[in-house]
Enzyme design. Sequence first.
Site, PDB file in Angstrom:
ATOM      1  CD  GLU A 169      68.507  40.268  15.140  1.00 43.34           C
ATOM      2  OE1 GLU A 169      68.269  39.688  14.070  1.00 43.34           O
ATOM      3  OE2 GLU A 169      67.643  40.397  16.036  1.00 43.34           O
ATOM      4  CG  HIS A 208      52.908  37.934  17.425  1.00 47.58           C
ATOM      5  ND1 HIS A 208      53.219  38.983  18.248  1.00 47.58           N
ATOM      6  CD2 HIS A 208      54.075  37.544  16.864  1.00 47.58           C
ATOM      7  CE1 HIS A 208      54.519  39.216  18.202  1.00 47.58           C
ATOM      8  NE2 HIS A 208      55.060  38.358  17.370  1.00 47.58           N
TER       9      HIS A 208
HETATM   10  O1  X8Z Z   1      57.649  39.323  17.811  1.00 42.53           O
HETATM   11  C1  X8Z Z   1      58.733  39.208  18.342  1.00 42.53           C
HETATM   12  C2  X8Z Z   1      59.981  39.732  17.675  1.00 42.53           C
HETATM   13  C3  X8Z Z   1      60.034  39.239  16.276  1.00 42.53           C
HETATM   14  S1  X8Z Z   1      60.302  37.529  16.170  1.00 42.53           S
HETATM   15  C4  X8Z Z   1      59.927  41.236  17.683  1.00 42.53           C
HETATM   16  N1  X8Z Z   1      58.841  38.613  19.549  1.00 42.53           N
HETATM   17  C5  X8Z Z   1      57.688  38.070  20.266  1.00 42.53           C
HETATM   18  C6  X8Z Z   1      56.811  39.126  20.930  1.00 42.53           C
HETATM   19  O2  X8Z Z   1      57.152  40.309  20.857  1.00 42.53           O
HETATM   20  O3  X8Z Z   1      55.789  38.761  21.522  1.00 42.53           O
HETATM   21  C7  X8Z Z   1      60.088  38.397  20.272  1.00 42.53           C
HETATM   22  C8  X8Z Z   1      59.650  37.797  21.563  1.00 42.53           C
HETATM   23  C9  X8Z Z   1      58.309  37.213  21.314  1.00 42.53           C
HETATM   24 ZN    ZN Z   2      65.701  36.229  16.057  1.00 45.60          ZN
END
Ligand code: X8Z
Ligand code: ZN
EC number: 3.4.-.-
Length: 676
Positions: free
Chosen positions: A399, A530
């Site tokens: 971070e 996502h």
């Molecule tokens: O979404 C995230 C983080 C924010 S960049 C919480 N990640 C992805 C996921 O959870 O699928 C981190 C690893 C990949």
């Molecule tokens: Zn990061």
Amino acid sequence: MFRRLWKFYSLILLIVINSCGISSAQFSTDLFYKEPANDNLGDVVQFLREYDREASDTCNRIATAEWKYATNATDFNRRRMKEQQNLASKFECISWRRASRYDTSRILENNLRRQLDRIVYQGKCGLGDEKHLEITHVITMMKDNYNQVRVCPYRAGQTNLYSDGHNITSYHAYCDLRLEPDLTSIMERSRNERELKYAWTEFREKVGPPNRNTFMRYIDLANQAAVQHGFRDAGEQMREVYEDPDFFFTVQDLWTQVQPLYKQLFSFVRKGLYIKYGDNVLRSDGPIPAHILGNMWGQNWRNIIDIIKPHLETPDITGEMIKQGYTPTKIFQVAEEFFTSLGLPPMSPEFWRNSIIQKPNDVYTQCAASAWDFCNLLDFRIKQCTQISLEDFINSHHEMTHIHYYMQYTTQPFIYRDSPNPAFHEAVAHAIALNVGGPVHLQKIGLLSSPISASNGNSMINIEYLLNVALDKLPFMAFSLTVEKWRWYVFEKGPVGMNSRWWDLRLRFQGIIPPDVRTSQHFDAGAKYHVISDQDYIKYFVATILQFQIYAELCSAANHIGPLHTCDFYRSREAGRLLSDFMQRGASLSSSQLIKLITRGKTSRLSVDPLLEFFRPLEAWLESQNRDESIIGWSSNMDDVQLFQYIGFNHATDNLNLRLNKLLTIICSMLILKLM
Ligand code: X8Z
Ligand code: ZN
């Protein structure tokens, strides 16, 4: 890292940045605006000056409102945050309209053109107000559905869920398990195969089908927006931010080079899982069922290291930290000292005053670690509910790298205060994390006492370290590629058969199959946040490659000699100079220009060579461990494929089809045998 929502807007904005794929000339702004295009440089400069001021102010207001909600999640703060987000969205579309009036193809000054393009190629404003509102609403609805999912606890003896359409919910008094922390923890820790299958299936049952139709509308609207912005479809629009006309093929090529290493890791993991769960659950040469990999999506496999490598010799760093009296403040002070040892500035008094590095007792705080830029050149904060553990020790450095990136590019105009594409920010943070989590650094700062042989790097402690890193990074590459390939496919070809396509790609890239029958009514890609929240995912694939490139260059600047994973660039002013030099550029350079700067002219392209070099000792070790495996990788059969290549439209039909298919397969095999 969870970036601020404003950055998310910027990301949408970035998604459509001009690139070699569509030249400025092709992307004539009067495609969607009838007014005569303006190419007066004075007007452009004036517009960009106003944009810079207003965008910074908007960004500051939204960051402030989001911080308040993230650190004190009251209804009042939520309403305030929503108001600011709506205002930001309006500002985004107004700016897009204003910027679209300039004919960028006739603006010869590169820097001005690049700034304008970063505004012009933004998100979905081309849809017009009504549809823009609709797509925002559609995405919010899917996110709300996702966040509201609750699952009943597993009851021992419960099997064969839903195969007869039966709803289990009524059997349970407290159906209140959430994805975080409940289901996540079950997937990570449970070693009961039936419980894992239950959690895996039930989550998808709850999260997928309710969003399936809404997602189809989202595809339609996102594609319409993309066309309005001059792209073929929303996949092409999403790829544009990577400024590579062949990006679709580039990622495929890169994966092809990593695949042999992935297959070695895969085979080793399968061997361990086969010993643990036996042939009722998986075959010794087949794909792996998705529910036994220690993660809801099988996206990283670090939680099953105890299954695949019994008798671990992993040192107890967390125990050592506790023994040495580490506190959250001390963790962050050590992180600060790491950066000052490279010659980067210390954190500001405002940072120490405003950051939240411990979980507050009195208010509800969202605990996901994040780094915040308040867009006023002064105020940067971290929010992290720090535990005394190696994981949070590494997270604090991760971070803080984002904070340094924010601080370094403050000299840039607002539109360039970011990395050229979303992968760089994460890649740099991961490169630092890779360094501080390595055994050599941990030994240097007194958290690891066992002797490390930097010269050979092949001791068991090194191999276990590399295995841990590999379980984290390699399956994640395969997963992120699967997610994005699937989304690009659906944007291009439409939603028909989208669930079987999802499993097709899961099998092809990851070697994973579902633990049970999937049908066209399921929407398994939608179990990933996502996907339904319209967030780029290929950035994680790119960031994984890039982090090793950056790490290798920082190591080379620090004159490291020896295996790559034994490098520690702590206290190297040369490494620090390189780091601050490229972070200062923000998004003013294209990704390829930035890679050229980072690699000091060696290449301007993504390369997996440093990643492969990093894992070389592990690869040799895996090869020797896999000596007796009948196959490196997986061979799939009809049973695997029939789990998801459905013909029917509902569950009962699918099951019937499955049985009929199986019967047909048996009859065909018998006939073939007879003919022979
Ligand atoms: O979404 C995230 C983080 C924010 S960049 C919480 N990640 C992805 C996921 O959870 O699928 C981190 C690893 C990949
Ligand atoms: Zn990061």
